[in-house]
Scaffold this motif. Sequence first.
Motif, PDB file in Angstrom:
ATOM      1  N   HIS A 190      -1.910   0.149   7.036  1.00  0.00           N
ATOM      2  CA  HIS A 190      -1.580  -1.162   6.467  1.00  0.00           C
ATOM      3  C   HIS A 190      -2.677  -2.203   6.658  1.00  0.00           C
ATOM      4  O   HIS A 190      -2.583  -3.286   6.075  1.00  0.00           O
ATOM      5  CB  HIS A 190      -0.277  -1.686   7.079  1.00  0.00           C
ATOM      6  N   THR A 205      -0.709  -7.107  -0.910  1.00  0.00           N
ATOM      7  CA  THR A 205      -1.943  -6.622  -0.303  1.00  0.00           C
ATOM      8  C   THR A 205      -3.011  -7.685  -0.491  1.00  0.00           C
ATOM      9  O   THR A 205      -3.271  -8.112  -1.626  1.00  0.00           O
ATOM     10  CB  THR A 205      -2.393  -5.303  -0.950  1.00  0.00           C
ATOM     11  N   LEU A 263      -4.112   2.604  -2.147  1.00  0.00           N
ATOM     12  CA  LEU A 263      -3.496   1.533  -2.934  1.00  0.00           C
ATOM     13  C   LEU A 263      -3.407   1.982  -4.379  1.00  0.00           C
ATOM     14  O   LEU A 263      -4.401   2.375  -4.980  1.00  0.00           O
ATOM     15  CB  LEU A 263      -4.312   0.244  -2.828  1.00  0.00           C
ATOM     16  N   GLN A 318      -1.866  -5.413   4.343  1.00  0.00           N
ATOM     17  CA  GLN A 318      -0.570  -5.573   3.688  1.00  0.00           C
ATOM     18  C   GLN A 318       0.253  -6.604   4.453  1.00  0.00           C
ATOM     19  O   GLN A 318       0.423  -6.502   5.664  1.00  0.00           O
ATOM     20  CB  GLN A 318       0.193  -4.248   3.645  1.00  0.00           C
ATOM     21  N   VAL A 341       0.839  -1.191   0.000  1.00  0.00           N
ATOM     22  CA  VAL A 341       0.000   0.000   0.000  1.00  0.00           C
ATOM     23  C   VAL A 341       0.877   1.244   0.000  1.00  0.00           C
ATOM     24  O   VAL A 341       2.091   1.179   0.218  1.00  0.00           O
ATOM     25  CB  VAL A 341      -0.942  -0.003   1.227  1.00  0.00           C
TER      26      VAL A 341
END
Length: 273
Positions: free
Chosen positions: A12, A141, A93, A132, A7
Amino acid sequence: MVIPQGVVGTVHEVQDAVVAAFTCSVDTAETETKGTVLMKTADDLLSYNLGEEKFLEGIIRSLSEAGVNVVVSGSNIGDMALHFLEKYKIMALKITSKFELRRICKATGARALVTFGPATPDVLGHCASVQQTEMGATKTTVFRQPDRDAAISTIVLRGNTQNTLNDLERAVDDGINVVKALCRDPRFVPGAGATETEMARQIMQFASKHEGMEQYAIKAFGQALQVIPRTLAENTGHHGTHQEDILPKLMAAHERKMLKLRQESAWILKMAV
């Protein structure tokens, strides 16, 4: 579903994700034609920058108020936009492949928007969690969905060399295509050259029953079908005389099997009578 990249930013992990997807860049809009802004004082420059920031923050605030906590961009994510995304705890993202963006939309049920702006509930996607993680030395991801809602799944392959991974990918792709074909039509024929061998055997028998020049053409067609088992035998390491011995053995095995089937059919018919 697994995306082979991490990301953008510090967020995360998101639970109960609401996904907004954009094919454009997540940044301030740019005009299609060149324009000139005349500034006479420092206050003009300051007010211009503040107006741009307020406009961008207003868009991201509206996304946050709509429940969005994951933003997927098919292009760039500007520094100012990333600052406000971090402020409102929204995961960012960046996807450079339009095919990956389509898969994310299919997996989450989102609809990709062509312009960056507020999103309505009918274009937003949903996902149980977006996180992530690291697989080996690669940041990935992961979009996780309950089994009943999963539209796309990812098979993760690991190997010590790229050639090994390429071979594994081709093998998995072939297997998936076989299952897909069987789901569409459950009928299938034996592989490994068995079908071509049986067809060649029966065509040659059919050719022997014809007189004249036609039998040579029919026989040549049957011999052409033997290219498949011959090539498979060569690929498995049978060369030279060993390769030539394989085809007669295959033909003999098919003949014995057919003879056994005819005997069993005759016995069953006799018992029925």
